[in-house]
Write a protein that holds these residues in place. Structure first.
Motif: not given
Length: 315
Positions: A109-125
């Motif tokens: 729900m936090d839009p600021s996390n969208n940048v971490w959403f990768d091409r495989e549909k995971n949140y990642s660093m």
């Protein structure tokens, strides 16, 4: 190990020795178990486990950075080149580069996390690493969002800047024929751009026998980077699997310390490493990227290197 004196105690108020604190931190980093499980194991509060682990990370940053560095002498680099060449014949190669993802669970729900959403549909660093032939990390950078391509992460790194400015990979050139020299370089997969100091494999269909042979040698040599990242995640399982809502400012520092510990075990020739199966799968579920970016002079040099490797370079 701990650079500053810290007073920690268990749930009974008994002070924890330095060895106890290091044991707790290493257990947390190597097992990836929850704070509650480790707290129960060692008889302490979750907050104590967390504080001890972070104190260990800070101490490693303060006192352990010398375990991860780029070769500083010509003799060191020549040894690395020699070992790389012995794998499959690539001459003057100074390193292998690869990227892996540290997967996270973040609030959707936090839009600021969208940048971490990768091409495989995971949140990642992302962790980018350059390794030597013995799977030792020579240069790492962690902290960029997983949504960025391998090529963008590379171009955003200090390694890229140093290499472009001629302050890295600037040592001895290898004379492979009359008037043809190969500079120092590293190798990486097709997700990286082809650069004068970074050779990637040939892409596309209908490759010539010469190009296929180059790709085979390239892949076999590049395997050390894949195995290093796989071993890193297998040994330090806090960055393996999915991390539950980690502190995104602290996570790059934890990744760095895991890389330091990885190198220390190699330097100590630790028997634990000998017992670990070698794998090159470090990014499960992630498809390989392809970069169309290339430098024209690098195209020419890669062709000349390919001819040299098969003994067909014009004299």
């Amino acid at each position: 190990m701990m650079a500053r004196q810290s007073s920690f105690s268990d749930i009974n108020g008994k002070p924890l020795s330095l060895n106890d604190q290091v044991a707790v931190a290493l257990r947390r980093l190597s097992s990836g178990e929850s704070l509650s499980i480790i707290g129960d194991t060692f008889g302490m509060n979750q907050s104590t486990v967390s504080h001890i682990t972070w104190r260990f990370v800070e101490a490693m940053e303060e006192r352990g950075l010398h375990h991860l560095n780029w070769p500083s002498t010509e003799a060191e680099m020549e040894k690395i080149k020699s070992k790389f060449e012995k794998i499959r014949g690539l001459p003057n190669c100074c390193g292998a580069i690869d990227i892996t993802h540290v997967v996270m669970t973040l609030p959707t729900m936090d839009p600021s996390n969208n940048v971490w959403f990768d091409r495989e549909k995971n949140y990642s660093m992302v962790l980018q690493a350059v390794v030597d032939p013995e799977m030792r990390f020579c240069d790492v950078i962690a902290g960029w969002p997983g949504s960025l391509s391998d090529a963008i992460v590379l171009r955003s790194s200090g390694f890229f800047r140093l290499s472009e400015e001629g302050n890295r990979l600037n040592g001895k050139k290898l004379n492979i024929s009359e008037g043809t020299e190969i500079r120092e370089y590293i190798i990486g997969d097709a997700g990286f751009p082809l650069l004068p100091w970074l050779f990637t494999p040939y892409q596309g269909k209908g490759l010539s026998d010469l190009q296929i042979e180059f790709n085979k040698r390239h892949a076999a040599t590049r395997m050390v980077a894949q195995m290093a990242l796989a071993r890193l995640k297998d040994m330090w399982r806090i960055i393996h699997g999915v991390m539950w809502m980690p502190d995104k400012n602290r996570l790059p520092r934890i990744v760095l310390v895991c890389c330091l510990l990885h190198n220390i075990l190699i330097d100590l020739e630790d028997e634990v490493l000998d017992d670990m199966p070698l794998s090159h799968h470090h990014d499960a579920g992630y498809r390989r990227q392809n970069s169309d970016s290339f430098d024209q002079s690098a195209l020419v040099m890669r062709d000349k290197l390919s001819h040299y490797l098969t003994g067909k370079l014009p004299s």
